[in-house]
Structures are given as C-alpha cells and as structure tokens.
Design a protein around this motif. Structure first.
Motif, short mmCIF file in Angstrom:
data_model
loop_
_atom_site.label_atom_id
_atom_site.label_comp_id
_atom_site.label_asym_id
_atom_site.label_seq_id
_atom_site.Cartn_x
_atom_site.Cartn_y
_atom_site.Cartn_z
N ARG A 195 0.86 -1.19 0.00
CA ARG A 195 0.00 0.00 0.00
C ARG A 195 0.90 1.23 0.00
NH1 ARG A 195 -3.35 1.01 5.22
NH2 ARG A 195 -1.31 1.83 5.85
N VAL A 196 0.63 2.14 -0.95
CA VAL A 196 1.45 3.34 -1.09
C VAL A 196 0.55 4.57 -1.09
CG1 VAL A 196 3.20 2.09 -2.40
CG2 VAL A 196 1.37 3.27 -3.62
N ARG A 197 1.14 5.70 -0.78
CA ARG A 197 0.43 6.98 -0.81
C ARG A 197 1.32 8.01 -1.51
NH1 ARG A 197 -3.78 6.02 2.72
NH2 ARG A 197 -3.33 4.67 4.52
N GLY A 198 0.73 9.17 -1.85
CA GLY A 198 1.53 10.24 -2.43
C GLY A 198 1.41 10.33 -3.94
N ASN A 199 2.38 11.01 -4.55
CA ASN A 199 2.31 11.36 -5.97
C ASN A 199 2.36 10.16 -6.91
OD1 ASN A 199 2.13 14.13 -5.44
ND2 ASN A 199 4.35 14.34 -5.32
N ILE A 200 2.86 9.02 -6.43
CA ILE A 200 2.89 7.85 -7.29
C ILE A 200 1.47 7.43 -7.69
CG2 ILE A 200 2.88 6.14 -5.44
CD1 ILE A 200 4.86 4.50 -7.24
N ILE A 201 0.47 7.86 -6.92
CA ILE A 201 -0.92 7.56 -7.29
C ILE A 201 -1.23 8.12 -8.67
CG2 ILE A 201 -3.33 8.14 -6.74
CD1 ILE A 201 -2.63 7.84 -3.80
N ASN A 202 -0.73 9.31 -8.97
CA ASN A 202 -0.97 9.89 -10.30
C ASN A 202 -0.25 9.10 -11.40
OD1 ASN A 202 -2.73 11.94 -9.57
ND2 ASN A 202 -1.10 13.41 -9.18
N ASP A 203 0.94 8.58 -11.11
CA ASP A 203 1.63 7.74 -12.10
C ASP A 203 0.80 6.49 -12.39
OD1 ASP A 203 3.56 9.64 -11.74
OD2 ASP A 203 5.10 8.28 -10.98
N ASN A 250 -10.72 9.67 -19.54
CA ASN A 250 -9.86 10.49 -18.69
C ASN A 250 -10.11 10.12 -17.23
OD1 ASN A 250 -8.65 12.19 -20.76
ND2 ASN A 250 -10.69 13.08 -20.99
N LEU A 251 -9.11 9.56 -16.59
CA LEU A 251 -9.23 9.23 -15.18
C LEU A 251 -8.83 10.43 -14.34
CD1 LEU A 251 -7.71 5.61 -15.09
CD2 LEU A 251 -10.11 6.29 -15.18
N PRO A 252 -9.35 10.52 -13.14
CA PRO A 252 -9.04 11.67 -12.27
C PRO A 252 -7.59 11.64 -11.81
CG PRO A 252 -10.30 10.04 -11.06
CD PRO A 252 -10.28 9.58 -12.49
N ARG A 253 -7.15 12.71 -11.21
CA ARG A 253 -5.83 12.82 -10.60
C ARG A 253 -5.98 13.42 -9.21
NH1 ARG A 253 -5.22 10.51 -14.91
NH2 ARG A 253 -3.51 10.81 -16.40
N ILE A 254 -4.96 13.21 -8.38
CA ILE A 254 -4.93 13.86 -7.07
C ILE A 254 -4.04 15.11 -7.16
CG2 ILE A 254 -5.29 11.67 -5.87
CD1 ILE A 254 -2.30 11.80 -5.05
N PRO A 255 -4.26 16.09 -6.29
CA PRO A 255 -3.37 17.27 -6.29
C PRO A 255 -1.92 16.86 -6.03
CG PRO A 255 -5.32 17.65 -4.94
CD PRO A 255 -5.33 16.20 -5.29
N GLN A 256 -1.00 17.49 -6.76
CA GLN A 256 0.41 17.18 -6.59
C GLN A 256 0.85 17.57 -5.19
OE1 GLN A 256 1.69 15.63 -9.09
NE2 GLN A 256 3.88 15.49 -8.65
#
Length: 472
Positions: free
Chosen positions: A239-247, A263-269
C-alpha cells in the motif's frame, strides 16, 4: 497447376512469417512499458495473504490484502480505480472457496449507493467471460449501477505465442463470439460452456494481468486476484500513498484507452521531501529491465530473496547463476506448480528450473525451498535485494517469465529503494525469514522433494520453451 500451388504456398509462408514478425515487434500502444519518475515517500506498507499449516496441522488463511482493499473502498470519496486480471466466482463444483468477488462487488455497489458522485472504474480481462462466451453476473451488476467496466482489448499488444497467434490473426479473429458455447469450461467445471471461437482467442495467452486498486487516498499494488478460486492463495501487496498515485492513474488511463478514450481523475500534486524510501512505477518490459539490472549489480556482500509463482525466464535465470558465481547468496521460495484452482498441474516450469539450478556449478550459493501448498498456490511475485545500507524491493503482478517481463502482458509492479532500518524493508525481510525458517508454522519444505520431472514432461517443457507455447 503445380507452379501455381507452389507460388500460393510461398506467398502464404511470406505473409504468415510477416504476420509473426510484425506482431512480435510492432510498436507498443501509447503509455505501455512505463518507467515512472522516482518519488520520495514516507508511508509504504507490506500486506500479506498467507495460507499455511499450523503446528496442529490445521490450515490457516489470512486475508490482509483483501481486507485492506475493502477498507480503502470504504474511505474513498472521490474515485476508485480497480484493475484486476481475474474477477469471477467460477469454481469446480466439488470445491468451496471464500466469496471474494461477491464481497468486493457488494462493497463497490454500497459505496456507489451511498455516494453516487464517486467515480468507480473497473478494468479487467476478458478471461472472466472466457472471451464473451457467457455474461458475468458481477460485471453486469456493476455496469447497471453506474460503475464503468472495461474488459481490456489486448489485441493491440504484441504476441507472445507467435506461431499460433499468426494463424488466429489471419483467420480466427474475424469470428464473433456472443454466447452459444457448447464446450466444457476448462478453468472451472461449474462454469458456463465456452465456444470454440473463444478457445481460439484464449490460445493467444495474452492478458491484462494487472492487480491493483487506486483511490484518492492510497494505492494497493498486489500479486493477488479478486477471484474466488484464488481465495486460498498466498500473496503479497504494497500500500502506497503520495504522488505515485498519479503515475498509476496515468498508466491505468493508457490501459483503458486500448478500448476507448477515457480520462481518469488525478490527485493534487504533493510536495516531496527527501526520505529514506524511494518508490517508482514499472510496467510491462520495464519490470524485466529493472529486475535484471538489480540482480546484475549485486556482489558478494549482497543477498537476493525471491518469492514467486513462476520462475522461467532464461535471462533472469542466467543472472541468478551469474550472481551466485560472484558469491551472492540467493534464496528462492517457489510454488511447486502442482495445483491451480483445485486442478492438478504438471510441475512446469518450476520443477525443471529448480533441477537445473541445483545441478549448476553455482548451486552452493543458491538455496531453494518449496512453499508447502495444499489446494492453493504460493502466488507472490516479489524480489528483495539486501545490500550493505540500501535495499531494493520489486513486487507486483509480474512473474519472472518471458510473457510477464517483456511487453506481452499488461503488468504493474513497483520498485522500492530504502535504507535497511526502514519499516517496509524490515517487514519484507521478516516476511521471508518467517516463511523460510517455518517460524510458528509449516510454511515451506526443502527442495529435495518434488525436484525431479518425468522424462515426458521434461520433453514437453523443452518444447514449450522452444516454441513459446506456454500458459506461464
């Protein structure tokens, strides 16, 4: 007339050979074989699903990954993206498995009912309807309740079974399969009937083999499927968190676009500060690249731990032998490949691979154990390399086989680089040591047992390697 036949035969050979070559070497679809940027993170957690026999010889099943996935679904408020190779409840009639698919489907539907605005997307493989031979009750329920379901179009991927796939591309793919199956379902005896056209497509042996869940809060990259007949398998996940979610979301968007524009959503950088843990997304062929590079960089001060369902890739095996030749200690924890979803298997590829490694001149530095499986599989795909100060973990959906490591299947792994004192490294090392030493239970057994293969099966193994006609 004879000349005409010869001309047509030669023309056929040219076209057939050209079809083989093109579909083995053609450009990959955009976004495939990704090598993500390196992110600094603070929160990475190892999750384990373990089936084992305790000291009283009773089988115990732990489902940490599955339970964590359900919790992440419950906590999601904006989006849920799931990519799961096997997502079905088909089983053999005489066997009972945990209802993973029903529970997971129920949790997604419950979330959609409680929060209609949450964006839920499920990518999966057409194997779950055996290539359109019959409908999936769960997938239909999800579609009817606002979940976007995509059965990934893998025809655009390269062919890993070229001698056969060329025939299918030239002749078989033009038939349309929509129900009307009359042949037995070889994957599950109680499953619906399968059409001959579906079997022709199945024999291409290519898949969206990914296994992950992503929300705005976290991502779980797993070796395990949401699949009832896999319910007793041992697996690992992170389980990971952070900017790698956008990758991960960008990679999943590329997979979804094999079917349609989406188009899939993204999280704020998020701002990143240097930490002791670095993490990187790897998909398809980049997994093989990094596995081989990391083994190649080892020296006699290092150790390599591998826990895996299938070890068959010649390049990886050569690097393992070369590392052992440099006095690197190698520990292989493998499935004996004698059971799959309650059906008996031949022991391929691991039994002949183990026999080869044990007979090699580097064998003194290669220790091997079988996982003590019953009717389940030891299903992880994980490698830990221990170095003096900084260790490396590569884990996810990819077995160490040609099909999984070289741009034929869709696969998702992550690479974790971290100092030895970090929690995730200690968790991973403890996981291997617990199984290797049989701490508290009978997890593993020595590779002296089940390490020989009958001559006929060994010949089949060699032919499969030569012709690339394998299911692993």
């Amino acid at each position: 007339m004879k000349r005409i036949i010869i001309v047509f035969f030669l023309l056929f050979i040219i076209i057939y050979s050209g079809t083989i070559y093109y579909h083995m070497k053609k450009p990959l679809p955009e976004g495939m074989s990704a090598e993500g940027v390196t992110h600094y993170v603070e929160d990475v957690k190892l999750l384990t699903d373990i089936t084992y026999k305790n000291k009283q010889n009773k089988r115990v099943v732990q489902h940490e990954t599955f339970e964590t996935m359900l919790k992440e679904i419950q906590h999601a408020e904006k989006f849920i993206v799931v990519d799961m190779f096997l997502f079905n409840k088909d089983t053999n009639e005489d066997q009972v498995y945990p209802p993973l698919v029903e529970k997971f489907t129920e949790e997604l539907l419950k979330k959609k009912k409680e929060n209609p605005s949450v964006n839920i997307v499920l990518l999966t493989d057409k194997i779950n309807t055996i290539y359109d031979s019959y409908p999936s009750e769960e997938l239909n329920d999800l579609k009817q309740n606002g979940v976007k379901v995509i059965e990934t179009n893998v025809k655009q991927l390269r062919d890993s079974n070229p001698l056969y796939s060329a025939f299918w591309r030239m002749f078989g793919q033009w038939g349309k399969t929509k129900g009307n199956g009359h042949l037995p379902n070889l994957l599950a005896k109680s499953g619906d009937k399968v059409s001959i056209l579906s079997y022709l497509e199945l024999l291409n042996v290519k898949a969206n083999h990914r296994k992950l869940l992503i929300t705005e809060n976290a991502a779980i990259i797993s070796s395990g499927n949401i699949h009832n007949a896999s319910g007793y398998h041992s697996n690992v996940a992170f389980r990971v968190r952070g900017n790698i979610i956008n990758d991960l979301l960008e990679s999943e968007e590329s997979a979804a676009r094999l079917n349609e524009q989406i188009n899939l959503p993204r999280i704020p950088q998020q701002a990143e500060t240097n930490t002791n843990i670095k993490i990187q997304l790897l998909t398809e062929g980049k997994i093989g690249k990094h596995v081989i590079e990391e083994i190649r960089k080892t020296d006699k001060k290092d150790s390599i731990w591998i826990g895996i369902l299938y070890l068959a890739d010649r390049n990886v095996m050569d690097e393992i032998k070369a590392a052992a030749g440099r006095c690197v200690h190698i520990y292989l924890l493998l499935d004996p490949n004698q059971n799959s979803f309650g059906n008996k298997k031949s022991g391929l590829p691991n039994i002949p691979v183990v026999a080869e490694l044990r007979k090699s001149k580097e064998a003194n530095y290669i220790d091997i154990k079988w996982y003590n499986t019953g009717k389940e599989q030891y299903h992880p795909k994980i490698m830990l390399i221990e170095r003096e100060t900084v260790d490396t973990i590569i884990s996810g959906s990819a077995n160490f086989t040609r099909r999984n490591l070289y741009d034929f299947n869709l696969e998702t792994d992550i690479k974790i680089t971290a100092n030895k004192e970090t929690k995730v490294v200690n968790e991973t090392k403890s996981y291997f040591q617990r199984l290797w030493t049989n701490d508290g239970a009978v997890y593993t057994k020595d590779a002296d047992a089940q390490s020989e293969l009958p001559l006929f099966r060994y010949i089949i193994y060699r032919l499969q390697r030569l012709l690339w006609f394998t299911t692993y």
